[in-house]
Design a protein around this motif. Sequence first.
Motif, PDB file in Angstrom:
ATOM      1  N   ASN A 135       1.852   6.644   3.721  1.00  0.00           N
ATOM      2  CA  ASN A 135       1.442   6.890   5.185  1.00  0.00           C
ATOM      3  C   ASN A 135       2.073   7.673   5.820  1.00  0.00           C
ATOM      4  N   ALA A 154      -2.415   9.195  -2.020  1.00  0.00           N
ATOM      5  CA  ALA A 154      -3.725   8.297  -1.623  1.00  0.00           C
ATOM      6  C   ALA A 154      -4.246   7.238  -2.480  1.00  0.00           C
ATOM      7  N   GLN A 164      -4.067   4.292   1.431  1.00  0.00           N
ATOM      8  CA  GLN A 164      -4.862   4.366   2.447  1.00  0.00           C
ATOM      9  C   GLN A 164      -5.763   5.465   2.098  1.00  0.00           C
ATOM     10  N   SER A 165      -7.121   6.041   2.853  1.00  0.00           N
ATOM     11  CA  SER A 165      -7.909   6.910   2.499  1.00  0.00           C
ATOM     12  C   SER A 165      -7.640   8.320   2.692  1.00  0.00           C
ATOM     13  N   ALA A 168      -8.081  10.432   5.767  1.00  0.00           N
ATOM     14  CA  ALA A 168      -7.129   9.908   6.534  1.00  0.00           C
ATOM     15  C   ALA A 168      -5.269  10.048   6.934  1.00  0.00           C
ATOM     16  N   LEU A 169      -5.223   9.678   5.453  1.00  0.00           N
ATOM     17  CA  LEU A 169      -3.786  10.022   5.387  1.00  0.00           C
ATOM     18  C   LEU A 169      -3.404  11.954   5.763  1.00  0.00           C
TER      19      LEU A 169
END
Length: 321
Positions: A135, A154, A164-165, A168-169
């Motif tokens: 993250n 990811a 997390q996608s 997004a990351l």
Amino acid sequence: MLPPILQNLRIPVVGSPMFIVSGPELVIAQCKAGIVGSFPALNAREGEGEAPLLEAWLTRITEELDRHNQANPDQPAAPFAVNQIVHRSNARLQRDIEICHKHKVPIWITSLGARPEVNQAAHDCGGIALHDIINNKFARKAIEKGADGLIAVAAGAGGHAGPQSPFALVQEIRDWFDGPLLLSGSIATGRAVLAAQAMGADLAYIGSPFIATEEANADGSYKQMICDSGAMDIVTSSLFTGVSGNYLAPSIRNAGLDPENLDKADVSSMNFSSSSSKPKAWSQIFGAGQGIGAIRDVLPAAQLVDRLDREYHQARTTLLG
């Protein structure tokens, strides 16, 4: 801007270090094929009273790649990397740092904790340090503590994976960090490598496809299970190490467990000491990522890299055309 050591790869790929699976044979094959090969230092486990096996592995890798480079000056091997598990239960960490420093390991990959002294050791011998994170919070801490680059692990990655996608990351990290960024998670084709770059990563971090290679230190049943499985066969669980990870459901069933009804384990159960039962656990419960649907045959590592290279450049041509 990528550091020079990462600029001249055949394709923008780093072979990720896999517990038990990654050894000198696979690393050497990956590097000769033109991508970064890597292995966890803890894979080199010697018997009591024996000389450190890590020392022998580094000597072998360095000497064989040197011979390759002398014989192939126009197509030199890619550099290699060593993964250090910096978790507090790793009693070997300081010894392994000293060995890697002595052998001037060019790329250091750190996991399960950001440690300034490890990054400094890498820099002292002319290497670079990459830290894997799940993250944006951990990403910032890693850079603050001296890491040169980040590995964004990811959703869909094999073994210990983040939730997390990748979109997004990578997006959140690129909002503030313009240094080396690698992406891990379901990358098993050359098209996916190009997609990782399109979303902002510099390099793809690929593990699971290399389990199904001739050089991988994996049981034949493990390799075949990779070839026979797809994304639907991946189960996420914290039971086996205390940290959420992705595993092959058939291997869980073979161990007498129900993959749909697994207990949870606390992070305090994580143990990388020499007395840990984890190697046995990982040899029975097979880690893998969701991208394995693209893997259908066990091949030499060089042939897998050939396929990735072909797909990568075909995808570039199609998009630019």
